[in-house]
Design a protein around this motif. Structure first.
Motif, mmCIF file in Angstrom:
data_model
loop_
_atom_site.group_PDB
_atom_site.id
_atom_site.type_symbol
_atom_site.label_atom_id
_atom_site.label_comp_id
_atom_site.label_asym_id
_atom_site.label_seq_id
_atom_site.Cartn_x
_atom_site.Cartn_y
_atom_site.Cartn_z
ATOM 1 N N GLY A 79 -32.258 -6.357 13.689
ATOM 2 C CA GLY A 79 -33.020 -4.930 13.286
ATOM 3 C C GLY A 79 -33.591 -4.658 13.826
ATOM 4 N N GLN A 80 -35.040 -5.107 14.957
ATOM 5 C CA GLN A 80 -35.497 -4.108 15.204
ATOM 6 C C GLN A 80 -35.473 -3.935 16.787
ATOM 7 O OE1 GLN A 80 -38.560 -3.827 12.956
ATOM 8 N NE2 GLN A 80 -39.652 -2.383 14.343
ATOM 9 N N ILE A 81 -34.767 -4.828 16.975
ATOM 10 C CA ILE A 81 -34.931 -4.667 18.168
ATOM 11 C C ILE A 81 -33.755 -3.641 18.488
ATOM 12 C CG2 ILE A 81 -33.912 -5.355 20.644
ATOM 13 C CD1 ILE A 81 -34.863 -8.079 19.956
ATOM 14 N N TYR A 82 -32.700 -3.037 18.026
ATOM 15 C CA TYR A 82 -31.554 -2.223 18.331
ATOM 16 C C TYR A 82 -32.233 -0.834 17.411
ATOM 17 C CZ TYR A 82 -27.620 -4.641 19.116
ATOM 18 O OH TYR A 82 -26.826 -6.262 19.434
ATOM 19 N N TYR A 83 -33.510 -0.956 16.244
ATOM 20 C CA TYR A 83 -33.470 0.075 16.205
ATOM 21 C C TYR A 83 -34.769 0.190 16.757
ATOM 22 C CZ TYR A 83 -37.530 2.356 13.424
ATOM 23 O OH TYR A 83 -37.927 4.008 12.843
ATOM 24 N N ASN A 84 -35.426 -0.278 17.349
ATOM 25 C CA ASN A 84 -36.371 -0.105 18.796
ATOM 26 C C ASN A 84 -36.025 0.410 20.240
ATOM 27 O OD1 ASN A 84 -38.295 -1.085 17.284
ATOM 28 N ND2 ASN A 84 -39.209 -2.638 18.571
ATOM 29 N N LEU A 85 -34.772 -0.117 20.509
ATOM 30 C CA LEU A 85 -33.472 0.280 21.205
ATOM 31 C C LEU A 85 -33.438 2.013 21.047
ATOM 32 C CD1 LEU A 85 -32.403 0.094 23.889
ATOM 33 C CD2 LEU A 85 -30.425 -1.214 22.788
ATOM 34 N N GLY A 86 -32.862 2.034 19.727
ATOM 35 C CA GLY A 86 -32.299 3.272 19.315
ATOM 36 C C GLY A 86 -33.288 4.623 19.683
ATOM 37 N N ASN A 87 -34.577 3.958 19.085
ATOM 38 C CA ASN A 87 -36.477 5.110 19.185
ATOM 39 C C ASN A 87 -35.980 5.452 20.440
ATOM 40 O OD1 ASN A 87 -36.219 5.158 16.798
ATOM 41 N ND2 ASN A 87 -38.009 4.210 16.762
ATOM 42 N N SER A 88 -35.234 4.745 21.573
ATOM 43 C CA SER A 88 -36.196 4.817 22.928
ATOM 44 C C SER A 88 -34.705 5.311 23.508
ATOM 45 C CB SER A 88 -36.048 3.353 24.007
ATOM 46 O OG SER A 88 -36.981 2.692 23.556
ATOM 47 N N TYR A 89 -33.838 5.162 23.105
ATOM 48 C CA TYR A 89 -33.414 6.078 23.140
ATOM 49 C C TYR A 89 -32.918 7.264 23.360
ATOM 50 C CZ TYR A 89 -29.639 2.222 24.804
ATOM 51 O OH TYR A 89 -29.292 0.794 25.445
ATOM 52 N N PHE A 90 -33.005 8.115 21.656
ATOM 53 C CA PHE A 90 -33.555 9.243 21.569
ATOM 54 C C PHE A 90 -34.234 10.195 22.107
ATOM 55 C CE2 PHE A 90 -35.563 12.390 18.345
ATOM 56 C CZ PHE A 90 -34.107 13.150 17.756
ATOM 57 N N LYS A 91 -35.888 9.093 22.140
ATOM 58 C CA LYS A 91 -36.873 9.747 23.242
ATOM 59 C C LYS A 91 -36.999 10.360 24.873
ATOM 60 C CE LYS A 91 -40.184 9.575 20.468
ATOM 61 N NZ LYS A 91 -40.943 10.844 19.967
ATOM 62 N N MET A 92 -35.163 9.508 25.051
ATOM 63 C CA MET A 92 -34.746 9.849 26.173
ATOM 64 C C MET A 92 -33.713 10.977 26.107
ATOM 65 S SD MET A 92 -33.824 6.595 27.680
ATOM 66 C CE MET A 92 -32.731 6.471 28.536
ATOM 67 N N GLY A 93 -32.936 11.640 25.248
ATOM 68 C CA GLY A 93 -32.164 12.484 25.104
ATOM 69 C C GLY A 93 -30.831 11.994 24.497
ATOM 70 N N LEU A 94 -30.824 10.294 24.987
ATOM 71 C CA LEU A 94 -29.275 9.689 25.016
ATOM 72 C C LEU A 94 -28.765 9.798 23.664
ATOM 73 C CD1 LEU A 94 -29.535 7.034 27.602
ATOM 74 C CD2 LEU A 94 -28.569 9.393 27.724
ATOM 75 N N LEU A 95 -28.512 10.951 22.932
ATOM 76 C CA LEU A 95 -28.077 10.903 20.981
ATOM 77 C C LEU A 95 -26.922 9.989 20.449
ATOM 78 C CD1 LEU A 95 -29.146 12.314 18.482
ATOM 79 C CD2 LEU A 95 -27.616 13.785 19.259
ATOM 80 N N GLY A 96 -26.153 9.809 21.764
ATOM 81 C CA GLY A 96 -25.159 9.002 20.906
ATOM 82 C C GLY A 96 -25.713 7.472 21.304
ATOM 83 N N LYS A 97 -25.864 7.386 21.958
ATOM 84 C CA LYS A 97 -26.734 5.732 22.005
ATOM 85 C C LYS A 97 -27.326 5.517 21.244
ATOM 86 C CE LYS A 97 -25.576 4.359 27.148
ATOM 87 N NZ LYS A 97 -26.233 3.652 28.348
ATOM 88 N N ALA A 98 -27.928 6.373 20.475
ATOM 89 C CA ALA A 98 -29.732 6.386 19.869
ATOM 90 C C ALA A 98 -29.273 6.320 17.844
ATOM 91 C CB ALA A 98 -30.528 7.646 19.714
ATOM 92 N N ILE A 99 -27.305 6.879 18.500
ATOM 93 C CA ILE A 99 -26.680 6.931 16.424
ATOM 94 C C ILE A 99 -26.299 5.321 16.482
ATOM 95 C CG2 ILE A 99 -24.938 7.715 15.670
ATOM 96 C CD1 ILE A 99 -25.824 10.163 16.474
ATOM 97 N N LEU A 100 -25.977 5.049 18.267
ATOM 98 C CA LEU A 100 -25.203 3.523 18.247
ATOM 99 C C LEU A 100 -25.684 2.133 18.040
ATOM 100 C CD1 LEU A 100 -22.378 1.354 18.275
ATOM 101 C CD2 LEU A 100 -23.428 1.873 21.290
ATOM 102 N N SER A 101 -26.990 2.680 18.668
ATOM 103 C CA SER A 101 -28.174 1.611 18.545
ATOM 104 C C SER A 101 -28.633 1.434 16.858
ATOM 105 C CB SER A 101 -29.324 1.755 19.243
ATOM 106 O OG SER A 101 -28.732 2.181 20.695
ATOM 107 N N TYR A 102 -28.906 2.447 16.326
ATOM 108 C CA TYR A 102 -29.731 3.242 14.054
ATOM 109 C C TYR A 102 -27.881 2.129 13.677
ATOM 110 C CZ TYR A 102 -33.141 5.697 15.963
ATOM 111 O OH TYR A 102 -33.995 7.007 16.585
ATOM 112 N N ARG A 103 -27.133 2.320 13.681
ATOM 113 C CA ARG A 103 -25.728 1.960 13.117
ATOM 114 C C ARG A 103 -25.465 0.552 13.533
ATOM 115 N NH1 ARG A 103 -21.199 5.031 12.044
ATOM 116 N NH2 ARG A 103 -20.897 3.328 10.621
ATOM 117 N N LEU A 104 -25.805 -0.080 14.764
ATOM 118 C CA LEU A 104 -26.200 -1.914 14.264
ATOM 119 C C LEU A 104 -27.212 -2.498 13.880
ATOM 120 C CD1 LEU A 104 -25.052 -2.002 18.394
ATOM 121 C CD2 LEU A 104 -24.061 -2.781 16.131
ATOM 122 N N ALA A 105 -28.241 -1.357 13.933
ATOM 123 C CA ALA A 105 -29.185 -1.604 12.985
ATOM 124 C C ALA A 105 -29.192 -1.760 12.131
ATOM 125 C CB ALA A 105 -31.257 -1.133 13.934
#
Length: 281
Positions: A79-105
């Motif tokens: 969960g921590q890796i997916y959460y951190n990945l989601g935060n990285s995507y969010f900062k990059m403006g990749l909203l879909g990938k951020a939400i997907l990563s948060y859902r997996l986390a």
């Protein structure tokens, strides 16, 4: 129906005996070489994780995301890796990938308040205000553990209660007291309720797969081909339920009941073994 029941049972057994927080690590063969190799791999992964965190703190989000992706592709999945990945995507403006990563986390960290807050905020920024389907409010209150425990935690609780049930059953054979019946019936009720909750969670994990749009915009069509009628558009971060999967197209259903077909290459699945997701358009 029988095949689905067998699939649910075998999947549950797999999750219980697998290392749920960390997937894909080779088991030691008992030799010194394999033991040392495993330690080296774990050290390398820990180093990679710390390096990814370092990049994130330095606001090098693309580099951080690439390292988190490498960790997941190497077999590390928690969960921590997916959460951190989601935060990285969010900062990059990749909203879909951020939400997907948060859902997996969420599959690992269902009680994490920071994760829930970030997911809520990311959903507020989506163009299509389509809420994902939620557990029925009444059942969510009654079966509070259903949303509070991840799959493995719920399975462990069920097995503990189930073991206690059979222990009490054996005790009742050799030692009968009036209050034993009450305790036995209470435990039996817990076994039934927890078993029902676990069955629902397993069924949803296997068959009710959610998806997230990962492109800036996609067209939902009446059939699985470009020559079919365009029904409406969805945008980056929109969520839905996948109801049918073809070779290149996926049939989806929104929470408001709308259905249609979209290109599978622009859909990220909220399923642990579907990584990596497609690239954004």
């Amino acid at each position: 129906m029988v095949n689905r029941f067998i699939t649910i049972i075998t999947t549950g057994i797999f999750f219980f005996f697998s290392t749920y927080p960390v997937q894909g690590q080779n088991r030691s063969t008992g030799t010194l070489f394999s033991h040392n190799q495993k330690i080296k791999e774990e050290v390398d992964r820990a180093t990679l994780f710390m390096e990814a965190n370092k990049y994130y703190k330095e606001e090098k989000y693309k580099e951080a995301a690439l390292l988190y992706e490498r960790l997941i592709q190497s077999g590390v999945s928690n969960g921590q890796i997916y959460y951190n990945l989601g935060n990285s995507y969010f900062k990059m403006g990749l909203l879909g990938k951020a939400i997907l990563s948060y859902r997996l986390a969420e599959l690992y960290l269902p009680r994490d308040e920071d994760l829930k807050a970030n997911l809520r905020y990311a959903r507020q920024l989506t163009k299509d205000k389509v809420e994902s389907k939620q557990f029925i409010p009444f059942l969510k209150g009654f079966f509070f553990w259903h949303s509070k425990f991840n799959l493995k935690e719920l399975m462990i609780v069920f097995l503990i209660v189930h073991s206690i049930f059979w222990t009490l059953a054996i005790i009742r054979i050799f030692w009968r007291k009036e209050y034993h019946n009450l305790i036995f019936l209470i435990n039996l009720a817990l076994v039934v309720v927890l078993g029902f909750s676990l069955a629902i969670k397993l069924y949803n994990y296997i068959y009710n797969i959610d998806g997230v749009v990962l492109a800036k915009e996609i067209t939902v069509r009446s059939g699985n081909g470009f020559n079919n009628t365009a029904l409406f558009q969805l945008h980056d971060g929109a969520e839905f339920t996948i109801i049918e999967q073809g070779k290149d197209w996926i049939k989806i259903e929104l929470s408001d009941g709308k259905r249609g077909w979209v290109e599978g290459r622009w859909v990220g699945k909220c399923q642990l073994h579907s990584w990596p997701p497609p690239a954004n358009e």
